[in-house]
Motif scaffolding. Sequence first.
Motif, mmCIF file in Angstrom:
data_model
loop_
_atom_site.group_PDB
_atom_site.id
_atom_site.type_symbol
_atom_site.label_atom_id
_atom_site.label_comp_id
_atom_site.label_asym_id
_atom_site.label_seq_id
_atom_site.Cartn_x
_atom_site.Cartn_y
_atom_site.Cartn_z
ATOM 1 N N ALA A 116 0.834 -1.206 0.000
ATOM 2 C CA ALA A 116 0.000 0.000 0.000
ATOM 3 C C ALA A 116 0.872 1.260 0.000
ATOM 4 O O ALA A 116 0.562 2.251 -0.686
ATOM 5 C CB ALA A 116 -0.924 -0.009 1.216
ATOM 6 N N LEU A 117 1.972 1.244 0.760
ATOM 7 C CA LEU A 117 2.885 2.388 0.770
ATOM 8 C C LEU A 117 3.505 2.588 -0.609
ATOM 9 O O LEU A 117 3.669 3.729 -1.077
ATOM 10 C CB LEU A 117 3.974 2.170 1.823
ATOM 11 N N LEU A 118 3.847 1.483 -1.285
ATOM 12 C CA LEU A 118 4.387 1.585 -2.642
ATOM 13 C C LEU A 118 3.377 2.234 -3.588
ATOM 14 O O LEU A 118 3.749 3.055 -4.440
ATOM 15 C CB LEU A 118 4.767 0.190 -3.141
ATOM 16 N N LEU A 119 2.105 1.889 -3.426
ATOM 17 C CA LEU A 119 1.062 2.500 -4.258
ATOM 18 C C LEU A 119 0.956 3.999 -3.989
ATOM 19 O O LEU A 119 0.816 4.799 -4.928
ATOM 20 C CB LEU A 119 -0.270 1.813 -3.987
ATOM 21 N N VAL A 120 1.035 4.389 -2.725
ATOM 22 C CA VAL A 120 1.013 5.814 -2.377
ATOM 23 C C VAL A 120 2.174 6.549 -3.050
ATOM 24 O O VAL A 120 2.021 7.664 -3.570
ATOM 25 C CB VAL A 120 1.057 6.000 -0.848
ATOM 26 N N VAL A 121 3.342 5.920 -3.059
ATOM 27 C CA VAL A 121 4.518 6.532 -3.689
ATOM 28 C C VAL A 121 4.278 6.738 -5.184
ATOM 29 O O VAL A 121 4.570 7.808 -5.737
ATOM 30 C CB VAL A 121 5.768 5.663 -3.457
ATOM 31 N N GLN A 122 3.750 5.714 -5.866
ATOM 32 C CA GLN A 122 3.527 5.835 -7.310
ATOM 33 C C GLN A 122 2.529 6.953 -7.617
ATOM 34 O O GLN A 122 2.744 7.762 -8.526
ATOM 35 C CB GLN A 122 3.027 4.501 -7.873
#
Length: 398
Positions: free
Chosen positions: A277-283
Amino acid sequence: MSRTEVRASASLAAIFALRMLGLFLILPVFSVHARSMPGGDNATLIGLALGVYGLTQSFGQIPFGIASDRYGRKRIIIIGLLLFAVGSFVAAMASHIGWVIVGRAIQGAGAISAAITALIADSTREEHRTKAMAMVGGSIGLSFALSLVAAPLLYSAIGMSGMFALIGLMSVAAILVVLYVVPSAAPLPPGRVRFAEVLRNRELMRLNYGVFALHLTQMAMFVVVPAALVQSMDLPVSAHWKIYLPVVLASFVLMLPPVFVGEKQGRMKQVFIGAIALLLVVQAGMWFTLSQATPGAPALVGLLLAFFIAFNILEASQPSLVSRLAPPGGRGAALGVYNTLQALGLFCGGAAGGWLTQHASRSAVFILGSGLTVVWLIIASNMQNLPRRGPKQQPAAV
């Protein structure tokens, strides 16, 4: 961990880091350097030079992994390191970007990630395996951090050719480490596991997709990020380490508590989902930030920190889980499949990042990353809760 386990894990993690350094070391400077080479005005070729390493890795991981199950881990690792050295020297002598692509392809043909991680699994008890695999994950992060600091300095001192030659010499030195430092592991278990059994394992398939999405996202990002830092901060490439080093070091500190708490309490599924989920926020954040005429420097730095926290959590824990979910006699094959998807992610990320930047926009890179990450989040939400550390065992024979 016993002294032998620490020695095996640390030395093999160092060899793994060397290989990843060969990939990462050119990332901060190559897209800028390539413009001074014949053929380097084509962003697609730049992306191919960055990513072809991953393509040839993808062809070799499964055969090398299966061969390590049958003929021994060390022998296969040495063959791979020789190929890596040859490719480095070819790239060092390149006068056209096409020859850089050839050298990178030969580098990648030394596909020994599966053999290295399988040897670590063979050399450690299950209750210590996550620590050992975290050394490998940490070595990847450290090699990335080192590349971001050292690449501009080395580029200024010895140029791109000198950097490739140095990588080749380090690969030769790594062969000596395999021969004289890495301890021998316990004999491989008798019998063979059918390859189809490895491919049909649904939990392994989830991890395989995850490593593909993660490394595609990483490689595509760093086709775009160096130029964005130059634009937003007016910061020359040689000074980018001032951003990358503190960000990567801080991410290591912040990633350790969730990994160890998740392992100890059997809550790795929750840690996984949180990191994805954090990776998605970054993208999504990168897409929004780079859609602006002038990207905000604080936003870029904060998003880089969040990316490395997520990346380090996922990179440290996934190989350990593959080794624990795979049958012992098929560990090399399972890790071969896993590393094949990792390598394909690297190749696709470099190629797609270059193509999208040239034919669409740099923010399109993060639309792709967001889509892949959403799919990963759905897959991870349906996975079984991941296993706790196994019961304590006697140290492996060496």
